[in-house]
Design an enzyme around this catalytic site. Structure first.
Site, PDB file in Angstrom:
ATOM      1  CB  SER A 182     128.756   9.606  72.683  1.00 18.95           C
ATOM      2  OG  SER A 182     128.660  10.873  72.562  1.00 18.95           O
ATOM      3  CG  ASN A 220     126.582   8.134  68.841  1.00 21.28           C
ATOM      4  OD1 ASN A 220     126.090   8.912  67.833  1.00 21.28           O
ATOM      5  ND2 ASN A 220     126.822   8.619  70.172  1.00 21.28           N
TER       6      ASN A 220
HETATM    7  N1  3HC Z   1     122.437  25.525  67.904  1.00 20.35           N
HETATM    8  C1  3HC Z   1     121.399  25.873  67.724  1.00 20.35           C
HETATM    9  N2  3HC Z   1     120.840  25.833  66.498  1.00 20.35           N
HETATM   10  C2  3HC Z   1     121.281  25.905  65.377  1.00 20.35           C
HETATM   11  C3  3HC Z   1     122.475  25.236  65.305  1.00 20.35           C
HETATM   12  C4  3HC Z   1     123.409  25.101  66.651  1.00 20.35           C
HETATM   13  N3  3HC Z   1     124.665  25.082  66.680  1.00 20.35           N
HETATM   14  N4  3HC Z   1     123.157  25.022  63.992  1.00 20.35           N
HETATM   15  C5  3HC Z   1     122.187  25.292  63.372  1.00 20.35           C
HETATM   16  N5  3HC Z   1     121.128  25.609  63.916  1.00 20.35           N
HETATM   17  C6  3HC Z   1     119.626  25.731  63.419  1.00 20.35           C
HETATM   18  C7  3HC Z   1     119.838  27.275  62.525  1.00 20.35           C
HETATM   19  O1  3HC Z   1     119.503  28.309  63.415  1.00 20.35           O
HETATM   20  C8  3HC Z   1     118.563  26.715  61.711  1.00 20.35           C
HETATM   21  O2  3HC Z   1     117.214  26.852  62.310  1.00 20.35           O
HETATM   22  P1  3HC Z   1     116.062  27.248  61.623  1.00 20.35           P
HETATM   23  O3  3HC Z   1     115.598  26.397  60.697  1.00 20.35           O
HETATM   24  O4  3HC Z   1     114.753  27.265  62.875  1.00 20.35           O
HETATM   25  O5  3HC Z   1     116.052  28.698  61.227  1.00 20.35           O
HETATM   26  C9  3HC Z   1     118.697  25.295  61.465  1.00 20.35           C
HETATM   27  O6  3HC Z   1     119.327  24.825  62.453  1.00 20.35           O
HETATM   28  C10 3HC Z   1     119.223  25.081  60.221  1.00 20.35           C
HETATM   29  O7  3HC Z   1     120.582  25.739  60.228  1.00 20.35           O
HETATM   30  P2  3HC Z   1     121.317  26.215  59.180  1.00 20.35           P
HETATM   31  O8  3HC Z   1     120.424  26.813  57.920  1.00 20.35           O
HETATM   32  O9  3HC Z   1     122.523  27.305  59.409  1.00 20.35           O
HETATM   33  O10 3HC Z   1     122.186  25.275  58.737  1.00 20.35           O
HETATM   34  P3  3HC Z   1     121.916  23.847  57.795  1.00 20.35           P
HETATM   35  O11 3HC Z   1     120.658  23.859  57.116  1.00 20.35           O
HETATM   36  O12 3HC Z   1     123.202  23.550  57.073  1.00 20.35           O
HETATM   37  O13 3HC Z   1     121.838  22.916  59.362  1.00 20.35           O
HETATM   38  C11 3HC Z   1     122.490  21.439  60.868  1.00 20.35           C
HETATM   39  C12 3HC Z   1     122.628  22.750  60.083  1.00 20.35           C
HETATM   40  C13 3HC Z   1     121.266  21.472  61.523  1.00 20.35           C
HETATM   41  C14 3HC Z   1     123.861  21.159  61.585  1.00 20.35           C
HETATM   42  C15 3HC Z   1     122.536  20.397  59.876  1.00 20.35           C
HETATM   43  O14 3HC Z   1     123.743  20.495  58.833  1.00 20.35           O
HETATM   44  C16 3HC Z   1     122.289  18.875  60.226  1.00 20.35           C
HETATM   45  O15 3HC Z   1     121.268  18.407  60.533  1.00 20.35           O
HETATM   46  N6  3HC Z   1     123.652  18.126  60.230  1.00 20.35           N
HETATM   47  C17 3HC Z   1     123.712  16.879  60.640  1.00 20.35           C
HETATM   48  C18 3HC Z   1     124.073  17.067  62.214  1.00 20.35           C
HETATM   49  C19 3HC Z   1     124.193  15.547  62.748  1.00 20.35           C
HETATM   50  O16 3HC Z   1     124.506  14.437  62.162  1.00 20.35           O
HETATM   51  N7  3HC Z   1     124.178  15.356  64.265  1.00 20.35           N
HETATM   52  C20 3HC Z   1     124.208  14.301  64.999  1.00 20.35           C
HETATM   53  C21 3HC Z   1     125.586  13.994  65.335  1.00 20.35           C
HETATM   54  S1  3HC Z   1     125.955  12.578  66.273  1.00 20.35           S
HETATM   55  C22 3HC Z   1     125.652  13.010  67.937  1.00 20.35           C
HETATM   56  O17 3HC Z   1     125.670  14.456  68.089  1.00 20.35           O
HETATM   57  C23 3HC Z   1     125.732  12.396  69.048  1.00 20.35           C
HETATM   58  C24 3HC Z   1     126.761  12.776  69.769  1.00 20.35           C
HETATM   59  O18 3HC Z   1     126.895  11.662  70.865  1.00 20.35           O
HETATM   60  C25 3HC Z   1     128.186  12.260  68.997  1.00 20.35           C
END
Ligand code: 3HC
Length: 353
Positions: free
Chosen positions: A117, A188
């Site tokens: 990260s 990040n």
């Molecule tokens: N694994 C696989 N697929 C997932 C999932 C998971 N854990 N969580 C959600 N999904 C999929 C769902 O199946 C759905 O797919 P579809 O549209 O094809 O049906 C889609 O994502 C949307 O899911 P939901 O409708 O259940 O939920 P949301 O619309 O609330 O989306 C989210 C959930 C995708 C997590 C969204 O809230 C989001 O994008 N959040 C921001 C996350 C973020 O900022 N990530 C980056 C963090 S930094 C990082 O990771 C770097 C590291 O180095 C620290």
């Protein structure tokens, strides 16, 4: 490339296994213990069954993906892999140990990638005898969903290796940005500064979890509030990223907020431990708050700092507006990139008040 190894099977590692298997690669998932392997298997199974229940995959497709993955605790299972992606915790000594073991047991032509990260990819490359074939390949949570990946090269990187990894990422349906090795890379650095700032608002008694999370969901239209996002990323990982950024910049506010370190010290690591800013025993509803004035104040404070940080990154020449915008949209699901926000509100209107 045909066969991919993934080391470390937490939420991120299992997500990376899924990304490759969904694209038809044979994948070997390796973790340090049988329990960690089982957790990786169950993370993959949960994600696939969610996709099946949403009609995104058939049962047959889900079984086909599962059958492409073999699991184990022995690094020698990856000896004939063409690429190994390491997704272990953010501890330099641990990553160094893993890379030196990988170097000795994976075929010499293979590329070794770290999903770190924020740690130095250069330092990781230096523990191997194939520095030109070590690269950063950084995914975002949840890896199967977020389309952005950072491809991080070092002074040692072979340009063919970088190109292969960029092409591979495109083949996985991702949008890669090629960047140099700097603490926190693009996403990040911006994201964790913003998340840390949110925790400080609580530490300083200026706001509350519910006001902050609902402000950023409702006013900024971010997909998650900063505190629930910290829980998703993992509070321990977040502290490690912030420590790396702080070591580089020396700016006090880049050091992890006490509300983060205090939770990590008592084992509250977010979703992975069941407890963080929220409790995960049962599914929780997103936070809400009726304090409109409080939400507006939080929004203005956080968004101004975030936009200023994006401008600083661009002005330093480290990343382009395009890559910063794409990173925040496709890596974090934001509705627009910071420079799109600035263009929409008008740069003469900044800072917002
Ligand atoms: N694994 C696989 N697929 C997932 C999932 C998971 N854990 N969580 C959600 N999904 C999929 C769902 O199946 C759905 O797919 P579809 O549209 O094809 O049906 C889609 O994502 C949307 O899911 P939901 O409708 O259940 O939920 P949301 O619309 O609330 O989306 C989210 C959930 C995708 C997590 C969204 O809230 C989001 O994008 N959040 C921001 C996350 C973020 O900022 N990530 C980056 C963090 S930094 C990082 O990771 C770097 C590291 O180095 C620290």
């Amino acid at each position: 490339m045909e066969k991919i190894g993934v080391v470390g099977l937490g939420i991120m590692g299992a997500g990376i296994v899924e990304v490759f298997a969904k694209s038809g690669y044979s994948v070997v998932g390796v973790a340090e213990s049988d329990a960690a392997v089982s957790l990786g298997q169950s993370n993959l199974a949960k994600s696939l069954s969610r996709a099946v229940s949403r009609g995104k995959l058939t049962d047959e497709e889900s079984s086909g993906i599962t059958s492409l993955v073999t699991w184990g605790t022995d690094f020698s299972l990856m000896s004939d892999c063409d690429l190994v992606v390491e997704a272990a915790p953010e501890i330099m000594s641990l990553k160094a140990k893993i890379f030196s073991e990988l170097d000795s047991c994976v075929k010499s032509s293979a590329i070794l990638a770290t999903n770190t990260s924020s740690l130095s990819v250069t330092s990781i490359a230096e523990v191997t005898s194939r520095r030109s074939h070590v690269i950063g390949l950084h995914f975002f949570n949840p890896a199967p969903v977020q389309k952005f990946v950072e491809v991080i090269s070092t002074e040692f990187s072979d340009s063919d290796v970088v190109k292969k990894v960029v092409d591979l990422a495109r083949g996985l349906g991702k949008e890669p940005a090629q960047i140099a090795d700097q603490p926190g890379f693009i996403v990040n650095k911006l994201l964790l500064r913003y998340l840390n700032h949110a925790v400080r608002l609580i530490d300083d008694g200026i706001s509350t979890r519910d006001i902050i999370d609902s402000a950023m969901r409702e006013i900024a239209h971010f997909p998650m509030g900063p505190l629930e996002l910290l829980d998703l990323i993992g509070l321990d990982t977040s502290v490690e990223v912030l420590n790396t950024i702080y070591d580089d910049t020396g700016i006090d506010t880049d050091g992890p907020a006490s509300g983060l370190t205090a939770r990590v010290n008592i084992g509250e690591l977010g979703r992975k431990s069941g407890e963080g800013f929220y409790t995960y025993a049962q599914p929780h509803e997103p936070a809400t708050s009726q304090d409109d004035e409080g939400k507006q104040r939080v929004y203005v404070e956080l968004i101004n700092a975030y936009l200023a940080s994006a401008c600083e990154m661009r002005d330093s020449g480290y990343a382009t507006e395009h890559d910063i915008n794409q990173g925040m949209k496709l890596g974090c699901g934001l509705p627009e990139g910071p420079f799109e926000t600035i263009a929409r509100v008008g740069s003469d209107q900044l800072p917002l008040n």
